[in-house]
Design a protein around this motif. Structure first.
Motif, PDB file in Angstrom:
ATOM      1  N   GLY A   1       0.823  -1.200   0.000  1.00  0.00           N
ATOM      2  CA  GLY A   1       0.000   0.000   0.000  1.00  0.00           C
ATOM      3  C   GLY A   1       0.854   1.246   0.000  1.00  0.00           C
ATOM      4  N   GLN A   2       0.404   2.259  -0.729  1.00  0.00           N
ATOM      5  CA  GLN A   2       1.100   3.542  -0.755  1.00  0.00           C
ATOM      6  C   GLN A   2       0.121   4.653  -0.416  1.00  0.00           C
ATOM      7  OE1 GLN A   2       4.430   4.546  -1.186  1.00  0.00           O
ATOM      8  NE2 GLN A   2       3.486   6.438  -0.478  1.00  0.00           N
ATOM      9  N   GLY A   3       0.405   5.379   0.675  1.00  0.00           N
ATOM     10  CA  GLY A   3      -0.468   6.467   1.081  1.00  0.00           C
ATOM     11  C   GLY A   3      -0.371   7.657   0.149  1.00  0.00           C
ATOM     12  N   ILE A   4      -1.494   8.351  -0.004  1.00  0.00           N
ATOM     13  CA  ILE A   4      -1.558   9.575  -0.805  1.00  0.00           C
ATOM     14  C   ILE A   4      -1.801  10.736   0.145  1.00  0.00           C
ATOM     15  CG2 ILE A   4      -2.687  10.753  -2.727  1.00  0.00           C
ATOM     16  CD1 ILE A   4      -3.751   8.006  -3.615  1.00  0.00           C
ATOM     17  N   ASN A   5      -1.058  11.818  -0.052  1.00  0.00           N
ATOM     18  CA  ASN A   5      -1.105  12.959   0.866  1.00  0.00           C
ATOM     19  C   ASN A   5      -1.807  14.158   0.245  1.00  0.00           C
ATOM     20  OD1 ASN A   5       1.798  11.506   1.237  1.00  0.00           O
ATOM     21  ND2 ASN A   5       0.907  12.044   3.200  1.00  0.00           N
ATOM     22  N   SER A   6      -2.506  14.912   1.091  1.00  0.00           N
ATOM     23  CA  SER A   6      -3.168  16.129   0.628  1.00  0.00           C
ATOM     24  C   SER A   6      -2.131  17.183   0.237  1.00  0.00           C
ATOM     25  CB  SER A   6      -4.069  16.693   1.731  1.00  0.00           C
ATOM     26  OG  SER A   6      -3.280  17.195   2.795  1.00  0.00           O
ATOM     27  N   THR A   7      -2.536  18.089  -0.624  1.00  0.00           N
ATOM     28  CA  THR A   7      -1.638  19.171  -1.058  1.00  0.00           C
ATOM     29  C   THR A   7      -2.198  20.544  -0.690  1.00  0.00           C
ATOM     30  OG1 THR A   7      -2.635  19.097  -3.263  1.00  0.00           O
ATOM     31  CG2 THR A   7      -0.613  17.828  -2.927  1.00  0.00           C
ATOM     32  N   ILE A   8      -3.137  20.563   0.248  1.00  0.00           N
ATOM     33  CA  ILE A   8      -3.617  21.824   0.811  1.00  0.00           C
ATOM     34  C   ILE A   8      -3.618  21.690   2.330  1.00  0.00           C
ATOM     35  CG2 ILE A   8      -5.044  22.370  -1.209  1.00  0.00           C
ATOM     36  CD1 ILE A   8      -7.508  21.615   0.552  1.00  0.00           C
ATOM     37  N   ALA A   9      -3.661  22.823   3.023  1.00  0.00           N
ATOM     38  CA  ALA A   9      -3.621  22.811   4.483  1.00  0.00           C
ATOM     39  C   ALA A   9      -5.010  22.721   5.101  1.00  0.00           C
ATOM     40  CB  ALA A   9      -2.914  24.059   4.998  1.00  0.00           C
ATOM     41  N   LYS A  10      -6.019  23.182   4.383  1.00  0.00           N
ATOM     42  CA  LYS A  10      -7.372  23.146   4.936  1.00  0.00           C
ATOM     43  C   LYS A  10      -8.374  23.261   3.799  1.00  0.00           C
ATOM     44  CE  LYS A  10     -10.438  25.352   8.324  1.00  0.00           C
ATOM     45  NZ  LYS A  10     -10.651  26.514   9.230  1.00  0.00           N
ATOM     46  N   GLY A  11      -9.440  22.478   3.877  1.00  0.00           N
ATOM     47  CA  GLY A  11     -10.473  22.552   2.855  1.00  0.00           C
ATOM     48  C   GLY A  11     -11.232  21.255   2.721  1.00  0.00           C
ATOM     49  N   GLU A  12     -11.801  21.033   1.538  1.00  0.00           N
ATOM     50  CA  GLU A  12     -12.581  19.838   1.262  1.00  0.00           C
ATOM     51  C   GLU A  12     -12.187  19.244  -0.074  1.00  0.00           C
ATOM     52  OE1 GLU A  12     -16.688  20.874   1.317  1.00  0.00           O
ATOM     53  OE2 GLU A  12     -16.720  21.413   3.443  1.00  0.00           O
ATOM     54  N   ILE A  13     -12.273  17.938  -0.162  1.00  0.00           N
ATOM     55  CA  ILE A  13     -12.099  17.257  -1.446  1.00  0.00           C
ATOM     56  C   ILE A  13     -13.441  17.315  -2.162  1.00  0.00           C
ATOM     57  CG2 ILE A  13     -11.576  15.058  -2.569  1.00  0.00           C
ATOM     58  CD1 ILE A  13     -10.003  14.326   0.023  1.00  0.00           C
ATOM     59  N   ILE A  14     -13.466  17.847  -3.387  1.00  0.00           N
ATOM     60  CA  ILE A  14     -14.737  17.959  -4.115  1.00  0.00           C
ATOM     61  C   ILE A  14     -14.844  16.968  -5.263  1.00  0.00           C
ATOM     62  CG2 ILE A  14     -15.154  20.348  -3.444  1.00  0.00           C
ATOM     63  CD1 ILE A  14     -14.038  21.245  -6.116  1.00  0.00           C
ATOM     64  N   SER A  15     -13.694  16.410  -5.701  1.00  0.00           N
ATOM     65  CA  SER A  15     -13.768  15.355  -6.722  1.00  0.00           C
ATOM     66  C   SER A  15     -12.508  14.498  -6.662  1.00  0.00           C
ATOM     67  CB  SER A  15     -13.928  15.950  -8.124  1.00  0.00           C
ATOM     68  OG  SER A  15     -12.726  16.556  -8.562  1.00  0.00           O
ATOM     69  N   ILE A  16     -12.678  13.226  -7.033  1.00  0.00           N
ATOM     70  CA  ILE A  16     -11.564  12.275  -7.067  1.00  0.00           C
ATOM     71  C   ILE A  16     -11.653  11.485  -8.365  1.00  0.00           C
ATOM     72  CG2 ILE A  16     -10.378  10.383  -5.878  1.00  0.00           C
ATOM     73  CD1 ILE A  16     -11.963  11.110  -3.360  1.00  0.00           C
ATOM     74  N   ASP A  17     -10.541  11.384  -9.076  1.00  0.00           N
ATOM     75  CA  ASP A  17     -10.478  10.580 -10.300  1.00  0.00           C
ATOM     76  C   ASP A  17      -9.445   9.473 -10.095  1.00  0.00           C
ATOM     77  OD1 ASP A  17     -10.328   9.450 -12.791  1.00  0.00           O
ATOM     78  OD2 ASP A  17      -9.815  11.300 -13.858  1.00  0.00           O
ATOM     79  N   THR A  18      -9.921   8.248  -9.963  1.00  0.00           N
ATOM     80  CA  THR A  18      -9.040   7.104  -9.725  1.00  0.00           C
ATOM     81  C   THR A  18      -8.871   6.237 -10.975  1.00  0.00           C
ATOM     82  OG1 THR A  18     -10.902   5.742  -8.982  1.00  0.00           O
ATOM     83  CG2 THR A  18      -9.729   7.009  -7.298  1.00  0.00           C
ATOM     84  N   SER A  19      -9.455   6.662 -12.090  1.00  0.00           N
ATOM     85  CA  SER A  19      -9.542   5.798 -13.279  1.00  0.00           C
ATOM     86  C   SER A  19      -8.177   5.389 -13.820  1.00  0.00           C
ATOM     87  CB  SER A  19     -10.358   6.489 -14.373  1.00  0.00           C
ATOM     88  OG  SER A  19      -9.778   7.750 -14.712  1.00  0.00           O
ATOM     89  N   GLU A  20      -7.256   6.352 -13.932  1.00  0.00           N
ATOM     90  CA  GLU A  20      -5.933   6.011 -14.473  1.00  0.00           C
ATOM     91  C   GLU A  20      -5.207   5.009 -13.589  1.00  0.00           C
ATOM     92  OE1 GLU A  20      -3.033   8.687 -16.555  1.00  0.00           O
ATOM     93  OE2 GLU A  20      -4.412  10.217 -15.765  1.00  0.00           O
ATOM     94  N   ALA A  21      -5.255   5.234 -12.293  1.00  0.00           N
ATOM     95  CA  ALA A  21      -4.574   4.342 -11.357  1.00  0.00           C
ATOM     96  C   ALA A  21      -5.168   2.941 -11.408  1.00  0.00           C
ATOM     97  CB  ALA A  21      -4.667   4.907  -9.943  1.00  0.00           C
TER      98      ALA A  21
END
Length: 726
Positions: free
Chosen positions: A41-61
């Motif tokens: 498993g490889q963790g994925i890290n956020s690239t902002i300090a505060k907010g909300e995730i509004i969309s995720i695209d996992t198709s390529e992975a």
């Protein structure tokens, strides 16, 4: 030539009994266990300090060969989450992850990719795309956020006497602020785990300092019975506090294993070690010290401003030393915390003492200078045999002896009291001193001893869930068993770090040696007592273990034992004490400085193994020097990420940075502390080291350095203190 060990290993400077396993690669660390059908498993890290995730695209992975699962908040297992606002972080806290679309700090885990190989998982993780609604109100700047500070409701603020009265009675007052930056632990072994979920039962090979608390955290997070969780931490490659609590990579691995039906290995990368495994928080410490002209302290105040995360609360107890080290009638310790969009800080080696002693011992040196007193004599004058904070006597306190003996070994008599007066060519030479103390906890600890009679030799195996974080636990437990069973150390095997073994408090807080060894002692004593009772042998009659087993017609025998603090223990304050002396040379033109010599004197109870104890002190001295020389983590002021993210930019001391060092252990057996007279030593070695170095820099240059680390630029720009002759 191989040294022949004596029967009683305690007190002998023997080599580590597990050393051959480490140098031959047979010691299994968390990510090295051979587990069949394992995926990564490889963790994925956020690239902002505060907010909300509004969309995720996992198709390529998900299209990539070998990818088994991409886990985000949308499909993650439901876990127990925090109750209330900012609960206090503890060693057994739950660790929920991927439970909402909220982002609380830069680098927070927002996903995990599971694949057949490590490389596939890493590449696939880079292909998952996130879009955010960023919150511009992120709090990431310490200096600009001080107005948001609050007083923690944890009862840590303390006072005795009356500070205003104490300051009014003083002939001299020192009022200064001292700053220490964010630091990271960075043990050599990366945080890692191999976890499997099999029919509701969890097995985790994990790099954890406290096995029992890891089980509590896993069972609590997943809401499953403790009995269904097993944690194995046979060898831990360093921790320094970063592996006290269970971090979220372990929960991610357990969750992923449940979802894919295979064991999952998750290793935290060195860069993720900055964002995902806690840290030492930044501290701004305001000291106020009052004293009479004769050096008698009248008042001491220690105010600490730090930060915590927006999700959990942690406060480094910087004022701990200021409450008990000196005989001062009027004393006040206060704390304030700023909630910030940075990860939750947590304990780092000697939390509170390492940073707090820098402020206290610097302020003491400043006061001695103003009073024109020898800083050594100033400390000795204000010694106390009573812990005024607890209103209890110390079980033993040899601080004055540490200072006197250290001064003699160091050559303190040659120190020139006037700064800038000791010169050699372009070098300014200074001597510095500091006093040190560290609480010596002793906690309930259980152990099992298994005796096997093989021909005319007894071989013993000691089992407990305690861990060895590189400190020598295997060795001192083996020495203890050898002492109480009266067999050679070579005939003792120690097995640690498995939750199937008897429960201990784990490694941390300088309680390991006393707790483990007394637990092992109790098991060995119970074994002998039972074998004697079975044959009606008097308890004080000397009978060899071989004969005892033969008289009982046994070839194998097991016994367990438990050790815990006595009623007398609770009546005293139990501390280790020490003194640090440093000689520093500063180039007067460039500001470059060298730590030339260090002498450390420790009064830390019975020294079980001088070789491993020496290693602990050297490690502490090195980390203390690192606080002064280079260690600091920079937060990017616009985005909240760490600018320092590898060993290329987060600098730690190397061999050439360190001094010629002498370590002295005073003979001491504190039987109030515990039956074996053992005290903690692992964290004493770092306490107040920074102050001894900065005090030496002042003696060399006449410049007070109150913010760590000290770079040549800072030294060049600093002004000479008023009253120093240039």
């Amino acid at each position: 030539m191989t040294k022949t060990l004596n029967t009683s290993g305690v007190g002998e400077a023997i080599n580590r009994v597990e050393g051959h396993l480490k140098v031959t690669g047979k010691a299994k660390y968390a990510s090295e266990f051979p587990v069949e059908n394992k995926v990564y498993g490889q963790g994925i890290n956020s690239t902002i300090a505060k907010g909300e995730i509004i969309s995720i695209d996992t198709s390529e992975a998900e299209k990539l060969e070998g990818v088994l699962k991409v886990i985000t908040y949308r499909n993650a297992e439901k876990l127990k989450t925090f109750e209330g606002e900012r609960p206090q972080i503890a060693t057994d806290s739950i660790a929920p992850v991927l439970q909402s679309n909220k982002v609380h700090y830069y680098g927070e885990y927002i996903g995990l990719v599971v694949a057949e190989t490590f490389e596939q998982a890493q590449y696939a993780a880079s292909l998952v795309k996130f879009e955010y609604k960023e919150d511009a109100a992120a709090v990431i700047n310490f200096e600009k956020s001080k107005s948001k500070a609050y007083t923690p409701d944890n009862g840590s603020n303390y006072s005795r006497g009356n500070m205003d009265k104490g300051l009014s009675e003083a002939d001299m007052v020192v009022e200064q602020t001292y700053n220490t930056p964010i630091e990271h632990h960075h043990p050599m072994e990366l945080h890692a785990t191999i976890a499997s979920w099999d029919n509701g039962k969890v097995l985790a090979y994990a790099s954890q300092q406290i096995v029992e608390d890891a089980i509590i955290a896993i069972s609590g997070t997943f809401q499953i019975p403790k009995k269904d969780v097993r944690v194995v931490s046979a060898f831990v490659g360093g921790g320094f506090g970063s592996k006290l609590n269970l971090d979220r990579h372990v929960i991610l691995a357990v969750m992923a294993s449940k979802m894919v039906g295979r064991p999952v290995q998750v290793t935290v990368t060195r860069t993720q070690m900055f964002t995902n495994t806690n840290m030492r928080q930044q501290n701004e410490q305001k000291m106020r010290v009052g004293a009479k002209n004769d050096g008698t302290l009248t008042a001491l105040s220690h105010e600490t401003l730090s930060h915590t995360s927006t999700t959990q609360e942690y406060q480094e107890p910087c004022g701990m030393v200021s409450k008990m080290l000196y005989n001062v009638p009027n004393n006040e310790v206060t704390y304030k915390l700023i909630p910030m969009n940075i990860q939750t800080p947590f304990a780092m080696r000697a939390p509170g003492e390492a940073t707090g002693s820098f402020a206290l011992e610097s302020a003491m040196d400043e006061m001695a200078w103003k009073l024109k007193m020898d800083p050594l004599e100033f400390r000795i004058k204000n010694d106390t045999q009573i812990d005024l904070h607890e209103n209890r006597p110390f079980s033993s306190r040899l601080l004055v002896e540490c200072l006197r003996i250290g001064a003699d070994k160091f050559g303190w008599k040659d120190r020139k009291s006037e700064p800038r007066s000791n010169k050699k060519g372009n070098w300014l030479i200074g001597y510095g001193v500091s006093a040190a103390s560290r609480n010596s906890p002793y906690q309930k600890s259980n152990a099992r001893v298994i005796l096997n009679l093989e021909e005319d030799e007894v071989h013993a195996t000691v089992q407990m869930d305690g861990t060895d974080i590189g400190t020598g636990s295997y060795t001192i437990v083996a020495q203890t068993a050898a002492e109480y069973l009266k067999i050679p150390v070579e005939q003792v095997t120690v097995e640690l770090g498995d939750s199937d073994f008897p429960v201990t408090p784990g490694s941390g807080g300088s309680w390991g040696a006393a707790s483990y060894c007394n637990g092992a002692r109790a098991a060995c004593e119970n074994a002998i007592k039972t074998l004697k009772n079975n044959r009606n042998i008097e308890e004080d009659e000397e009978v060899a273990l071989v004969e005892l087993l033969k008289k009982n017609q046994l070839t194998k025998f097991e016994a367990e034992g438990m050790a815990e603090p006595s009623a007398e223990f609770e009546k005293y304050s139990i501390f280790s004490f020490g003194a640090n002396f440093s000689e520093v040379w500063v180039d007067k033109d460039t500001g470059i400085y060298r730590i030339k010599r260090m002498v450390n004197v420790a009064s830390a109870g019975k020294i079980l193994n001088p070789k491993t104890a020496y290693g602990q002190i050297i490690g502490g001295l090195t980390m203390g020097a690192g606080m002064v020389i280079a260690e600091q983590t920079h937060v990017e002021p616009n985005f909240g990420n760490f600018i320092t993210r590898s060993f290329a930019d987060y600098h730690v001391p190397v061999n050439l940075d360190m001094a010629n060092t002498e370590v002295i252990f005073l003979p001491e057996e504190d039987k109030i502390a515990n039956k074996m007279g053992i005290k903690g030593i692992g964290e004493l070695g770092i306490t107040s080291v920074a102050a001894s170095i900065t005090n030496a820099i002042f003696n060399a240059t006449g410049k007070r350095m109150r913010s760590l680390p000290i770079t040549p630029e800072k030294l060049i720009e600093a002004k000479v203190e008023e009253g120093v002759v240039i």
